[in-house]
Design a protein around this motif. Structure first.
Motif, PDB file in Angstrom:
ATOM      1  N   GLY A   1       2.401  -6.324   3.275  1.00  0.00           N
ATOM      2  CA  GLY A   1       1.752  -7.393   4.015  1.00  0.00           C
ATOM      3  C   GLY A   1       1.691  -8.688   3.237  1.00  0.00           C
TER       4      GLY A   1
ATOM      5  N   GLY B   1     -11.101  -2.945   5.612  1.00  0.00           N
ATOM      6  CA  GLY B   1     -10.516  -2.562   6.891  1.00  0.00           C
ATOM      7  C   GLY B   1     -11.469  -2.782   8.036  1.00  0.00           C
TER       8      GLY B   1
ATOM      9  N   LEU C   1       0.862  -1.176   0.000  1.00  0.00           N
ATOM     10  CA  LEU C   1       0.000   0.000   0.000  1.00  0.00           C
ATOM     11  C   LEU C   1       0.904   1.234   0.000  1.00  0.00           C
ATOM     12  CD1 LEU C   1      -2.744  -1.008   2.600  1.00  0.00           C
ATOM     13  CD2 LEU C   1      -3.033  -0.772   0.147  1.00  0.00           C
TER      14      LEU C   1
ATOM     15  N   TYR D   1       4.592  -1.445   8.515  1.00  0.00           N
ATOM     16  CA  TYR D   1       5.267  -0.405   7.735  1.00  0.00           C
ATOM     17  C   TYR D   1       6.733  -0.761   7.581  1.00  0.00           C
ATOM     18  CZ  TYR D   1       7.038   4.072   6.153  1.00  0.00           C
ATOM     19  OH  TYR D   1       7.651   5.051   5.416  1.00  0.00           O
TER      20      TYR D   1
ATOM     21  N   GLN E   1       6.939   2.104   2.632  1.00  0.00           N
ATOM     22  CA  GLN E   1       5.528   1.843   2.366  1.00  0.00           C
ATOM     23  C   GLN E   1       5.038   0.722   3.271  1.00  0.00           C
ATOM     24  OE1 GLN E   1       5.090   0.569  -1.709  1.00  0.00           O
ATOM     25  NE2 GLN E   1       6.590  -1.069  -1.511  1.00  0.00           N
ATOM     26  N   TRP E   2       3.697   0.574   3.290  1.00  0.00           N
ATOM     27  CA  TRP E   2       3.081  -0.500   4.059  1.00  0.00           C
ATOM     28  C   TRP E   2       3.053  -1.762   3.202  1.00  0.00           C
ATOM     29  CZ3 TRP E   2       1.387  -0.037   9.125  1.00  0.00           C
ATOM     30  CH2 TRP E   2       1.424   1.264   9.647  1.00  0.00           C
TER      31      TRP E   2
ATOM     32  N   ASN F   1      -4.153   4.954   2.695  1.00  0.00           N
ATOM     33  CA  ASN F   1      -4.967   3.772   2.424  1.00  0.00           C
ATOM     34  C   ASN F   1      -4.778   2.688   3.472  1.00  0.00           C
ATOM     35  OD1 ASN F   1      -6.064   4.890   0.143  1.00  0.00           O
ATOM     36  ND2 ASN F   1      -4.621   3.929  -1.264  1.00  0.00           N
ATOM     37  N   ALA F   2      -3.697   2.770   4.248  1.00  0.00           N
ATOM     38  CA  ALA F   2      -3.421   1.727   5.237  1.00  0.00           C
ATOM     39  C   ALA F   2      -4.261   1.879   6.493  1.00  0.00           C
ATOM     40  CB  ALA F   2      -1.939   1.738   5.614  1.00  0.00           C
TER      41      ALA F   2
ATOM     42  N   VAL G   1      -6.506  -0.950   8.014  1.00  0.00           N
ATOM     43  CA  VAL G   1      -6.075  -2.264   7.542  1.00  0.00           C
ATOM     44  C   VAL G   1      -5.103  -2.844   8.567  1.00  0.00           C
ATOM     45  CG1 VAL G   1      -4.871  -3.539   5.721  1.00  0.00           C
ATOM     46  CG2 VAL G   1      -6.392  -1.634   5.133  1.00  0.00           C
TER      47      VAL G   1
ATOM     48  N   GLU H   1       0.117   5.856   2.325  1.00  0.00           N
ATOM     49  CA  GLU H   1      -0.055   5.558   3.749  1.00  0.00           C
ATOM     50  C   GLU H   1      -1.474   5.806   4.208  1.00  0.00           C
ATOM     51  OE1 GLU H   1       2.050   6.617   8.040  1.00  0.00           O
ATOM     52  OE2 GLU H   1       3.099   6.953   6.151  1.00  0.00           O
TER      53      GLU H   1
ATOM     54  N   PHE I   1       1.194  -7.693   8.463  1.00  0.00           N
ATOM     55  CA  PHE I   1       1.060  -6.346   7.926  1.00  0.00           C
ATOM     56  C   PHE I   1       1.924  -5.405   8.755  1.00  0.00           C
ATOM     57  CE2 PHE I   1      -1.238  -2.254   7.386  1.00  0.00           C
ATOM     58  CZ  PHE I   1      -1.191  -2.171   5.996  1.00  0.00           C
TER      59      PHE I   1
ATOM     60  N   ALA J   1      -5.226  -2.992  -3.252  1.00  0.00           N
ATOM     61  CA  ALA J   1      -3.782  -3.087  -3.087  1.00  0.00           C
ATOM     62  C   ALA J   1      -3.204  -3.936  -4.209  1.00  0.00           C
ATOM     63  CB  ALA J   1      -3.436  -3.708  -1.732  1.00  0.00           C
TER      64      ALA J   1
END
Length: 958
Positions: free
Chosen positions: A914, A933, A875, A905, A911-912, A880-881, A884, A878, A903, A941
């Motif tokens: 997972g 989420g 993702l 960072y 970036q995130w 959008n995370a 989640v 950030e 999951f 994603a």
């Protein structure tokens, strides 16, 4: 108006002292020995609670803790049985399920809306297409009204105790049969424990009447108590046996103590459960079982009413009428459903002026908050109203079958449902008294004596051939279950279920008893079907044109009664293990966290916020060097001529030909091809391997190895040395420099110590085993050594690498470091069904070995095709995370197909990232997956190829 009887009644109370408590804020005076229910009844307060669904007033039914009518709240303790809990000075008692006051409950309006709440209402209304709007509207309301009582989130501390006992014979139930059994077994030489849920010995002898004269029962009670005291029996009073498990293992609850008893022989003298009648308004306060009325009088000296009607479905109804008459209760009539005198007690009632109405049934009760009258119907349809404030029901019994059924026995009946017996009793379990279907006092006592002798014979303490034959079982007549056209004829008092509810469940297609139970929830309340199971079975039999024997009775499962969660929790003061480096972590300022059985460092925050410290530790490992305590890893020594062949059976890769001095990844499967564990195997010599396992699975893996060794007949010795060794992982591009600064016998140069090499030797004066493996994806050395040397070497390494940037790092940084490399964690990225193919680990499966555990299943499941795949996703944004996290759903066409397993960072990637289980067609890099989420928002994603970082693995092989 006081309902307290005079002297001669009330064996459990001390009339010379008084105790004060409050009920719904009102002061109540009681005597020591009173229960909450008996004290309130003595004061004339008969309403104890409101029913769960319709908020109908409820009062005493059994006076034995076998129903939900008497559940109350005491402080922060919910669902207390008021008919069992003794009063204490100053206790504050409040009723349950009340909106407003007990007598003026605002929730009673629901009672008038019952026609709109049929059985299955929730299923049919809130589940199905286009019903989400209904559910969103009503779900908060339903949830707010669900449940009974208030649970405190900050309860006062209590001390729970646990102990384990062994005995030759355990007798459950200290009524006349149980006492006789315990005495017979003890006199034969057995070590006997007698468990009784009541506060004193004697059972029905302490409250019931067995004939016109009462002196005979009193003599039996006194004699049995004296003999039990002389026989040296260990007595547990106020102790409930809450279940039966394999090999006569039984948990006994005694207050805040759990006593785990293992018995060679078991005698069940668990008595019988009196059954209520079914008629309109059968739940009104003032309607109670005959045994409840007798307990009130004889135990607590409380008059259960002023004017009574007694339903005599069996002999006990006539005997209860005699007791009521002795206590000064006027009896309007005794109702006998039979036309003829069966028990020979009618003449005594006639002598006392008590009328008997034959061939009649109870049609309905009348009243609002309390019983006012009973309508009786004869066989010709004629009806008579009898004014009364008490209806005593003697409607038959079922044996106390729960523990016997836990042990594997069955409850059987004849076609008419009038004779009930426990059949199929397993070896080393014996029945006695009412549990064996007996009611005559002499026969009950004799059956107990025989059961005790049979238990002693099972121990070899008495010759079996000299035992008398078992006493033939008697039986109790059962009451009919007519339906009333206007309803409110309750089958299940806990769930407010009426006859029509059971009939409607059958009409909806649920013909089998277990399905009726699940659809209607009958028998699922606190009473566990003690009073509803039989009546429900009769209705199902009648509506499906089958016999009661064909329908059967619902299964009984533990626990028998309520148990506090504190009794089930671990009471060990020290719940977690510490590694040999624990003190070093604390000195370094680590934030410790429990992980499984261990305390481990989560992060070393220093002056930073935890999130910043974690990212700092990750950068430290990627740019310089870090050190992680991995002493919790499982460690196994495998020695012997068959060591290599044995590991070939346990693990999926080839180990028999593994060179000495090399390390190889290990993947273990179970028989169904699912992943059990992983680790590494370091071959120390031709016949010696050092194998690591995950922290949580080592004990299970060790047990499996011992089993397979026996099956295989392998010439190997297996030792679990987890506690003997400490371990640390030194990782990062400058790790080699740190090691080379310490004196030792191992060449750490790249040429002499390659990736996946293992060496034994000495480092800084410590004997060590070092393996070059790369969980973080960096140049890494995993160092194992005797735990007594661990703290010294840890300090030496930190000192040697201080100017190189070496610092310890915690579990959270380790979790992200391995995630950046796409490495899985067993138990987090896997579950009980995960296969290597689903995880993209087909490379770990040897194609040359003819067999390893799980190989046939892997090949069969591979032929069936995958249902899911583990993939990586990112993702970049950030924002959008938000929402989640691990366990967030993966959707395909709006339906869940998987979930996020890992999951976090990645400061390395910015970036995130997972891992997630997805549908197979979503797993290819370049695809996009939809994540839902925790707040309900959905984000897309991109699926990316693994690993996320250093895709050519150059850093770990430098």
């Amino acid at each position: 108006m006081s309902n307290r009887l005079g002297h001669g009644w009330g064996s459990r109370i001390d009339r010379n002292a008084a105790i004060g408590f409050t009920f719904e804020g009102r002061p109540v005076s009681a005597h020591p020995g009173d229960t909450i229910a008996s004290a309130l009844a003595a004061k004339g307060e008969w309403i104890l609670s409101r029913s769960f669904k319709y908020h109908r007033p409820r009062g005493i039914l059994t006076m034995a803790g076998q129903d939900a009518n008497t559940l109350v709240q005491i402080g922060d303790e919910a669902n207390v049985r008021a008919d069992l809990r003794q009063v204490a000075e100053g206790m504050a008692v409040t009723p349950l399920n009340v909106s407003g006051s007990l007598r003026r409950d605002r929730g009673r309006i629901i009672d008038h809306l019952g026609r709109f709440l049929p059985v299955g209402f929730y299923y049919r209304t809130f589940f199905g297409p286009r019903r989400n709007s209904w559910l969103k509207l009503w779900e908060p309301i339903i949830r707010a009204s669900a449940g009974l009582g208030t649970v405190s989130l900050d309860p006062a501390p209590r001390r729970y105790l646990k102990e384990t006992r062994h005995c030759d014979v355990l007798v459950v139930g200290a009524g006349p049969a149980g006492l006789a059994a315990a005495i017979a077994a003890a006199e034969a030489g057995a070590d006997v424990i007698l468990a009784e849920k009541e506060p004193e010995l004697g059972g029905a002898l302490t409250y019931a009447r067995f004939g016109v004269e009462t002196a005979d029962a009193a003599r039996h009670l006194d004699a049995l108590r004296r003999q039990a005291a002389a026989a040296g029996i260990a007595v547990l009073s106020g102790a409930t046996c809450n279940g039966h498990f394999a090999d006569n293992w039984l948990p006994v609850l005694q207050g805040d103590r759990l006593i785990r008893i293992r018995a060679a022989e078991l005698v069940l003298a668990t008595g019988a459960h009196e059954q209520p009648l079914i008629f309109r308004n059968n739940d009104l306060p003032g309607v109670m079982l005959s045994s409840a009325a007798q307990r009130l009088m004889r135990h607590y000296g409380v008059r259960p009413g002023r004017r009574a009607v007694v339903y005599a479905g069996d002999r006990d109804g006539y005997l209860a009428a005699l007791d009521l008459d002795d206590a000064g209760v006027r009896i309007a009539a005794v109702i006998d459903p039979e036309a003829e005198d069966r028990d020979g007690l009618a003449p005594e009632l006639a002598r006392r002026g008590v009328p008997v109405m034959r061939g009649c049934t109870i049609r309905q009760a009348r009243g609002g908050l309390h019983l006012k009258a009973v309508e009786v119907q004869d066989r010709q349809g004629g009806r008579t109203r009898l004014d009364c404030d008490l209806l005593v029901m003697a409607g038959g019994y079922t044996p106390g079958y729960q523990l016997a059924l836990h042990a594997g026995a069955r409850l059987s009946s004849d076609d008419g449902g009038t004779r009930f017996s426990i059949t199929g009793v397993p070896d080393h379990v014996h029945l006695a008294g009412a549990a064996a279907g007996l009611s005559d006092l002499a026969a009950v006592i004799e059956s107990g004596r025989i059961a005790g002798l049979r238990a002693a014979a099972g121990l070899g303490l008495a010759p079996a051939q000299e035992l008398p034959a078992p006493v033939q079982a008697g039986w109790r007549r059962a009451a009919p279950s007519p339906a009333h056209p206007k309803g409110r004829d309750f089958v299940d008092f806990d769930e407010d279920l009426q006859v029509k509810d059971i009939e409607n469940a059958i009409a909806d297609g649920y013909r089998e008893l277990e399905l009726v139970k699940r659809y209607s929830t009958v028998g699922m309340g606190p009473s566990q079907g003690r009073h509803s199971a039989l009546a429900t079975a009769r209705i199902v039999a009648r509506k499906t044109a089958r016999s009661l024997a064909e329908v059967g009775i619902t299964t009984a499962r533990p626990p028998f009664g309520p148990e506090r969660l504190g009794l089930l929790a671990d009471t060990t003061p020290e719940r977690h293990r510490r590694t040999p480096l624990h003190a070093a972590h604390l000195a370094a300022g680590a934030r410790m966290t429990p992980v499984g059985a261990w305390w481990r460092p989560l992060v070393y925050p220093g002056a930073d916020a935890p999130e910043d410290a974690i990212r700092r530790e990750i950068r430290m490992v990627r740019e310089a060097a870090g050190m992680l305590d991995v002493s919790t890893l499982g460690k196994l020594e495998i020695r012997g001529p068959d060591a290599g062949a044995f590991l070939d059976r346990i693990y999926t890769m080839a180990h028999a030909g593994q060179p000495v001095g090399r390390v190889r990844y290990c993947l273990a499967l179970n028989e169904m091809g699912s992943i059990l564990d992983d680790g590494v195997a370091f071959r120390l010599s031709d016949e010696h391997f050092y194998v690591t396992a995950t922290t949580g699975a080592v004990d299970r893996l060790f047990a499996e190895m011992m089993l397979q060794k026996t099956i295989m007949g392998a010439r190997v010795d297996i030792q679990n040395v987890t506690a003997a060794f400490g371990a640390m992982n030194l990782t990062g591009p400058r790790a080699r420099e740190v090691l080379e600064r310490l004196p030792g016998s191992i060449d750490f140069g790249r040429a002499g110590f390659a990736f996946l090499d293992g060496r034994e030797g000495e480092l800084a004066g410590c004997p060590v085993r070092v393996m070059r493996i790369g969980f973080t994806g960096e140049l890494s050395y995993e160092i194992h050594l005797p735990q007594s040397h661990a703290a010294g070497l840890w300090a030496a390494l930190l000192e040697a690498g201080a100017d190189l940037g070496l610092r310890p790092y915690g579990l959270e940084a380790s979790r992200i470091l391995r995630l950046e490399k796409g490495h899985i964690i067993i138990g987090q990225d896997t579950d009980a069904l995960s296969t290597p193919d689903e995880l993209g680990m087909g490379w770990a499966l040897s194609r040359k070995k003819p067999f390893y555990i799980g190989k046939p299943a892997v090949e069969r499941r591979r032929a069936l095709g995958d249902k899911r795949r583990l993939c990586g996703f990112a993702l970049p944004d950030e924002g959008n995370a938000a929402g989640v996290g691990e366990s967030a759903l993966v959707l395909q066409d709006g339906k869940p197909v998987g979930h996020v397993t890992s999951f976090g960072y990645s400061p390395t990637l910015g970036q995130w990232i997972g891992l997630a289980h997805v549908a197979p067609d979503q797993a290819e890099p370049g695809s996009r997956i939809t994540l839902r989420g925790f707040a309900g928002a959905e984000v897309e994603a991109p699926v990316v190829a693994l690993p996320f970082h250093d895709k050519d693995n150059a850093r770990q092989e430098m």
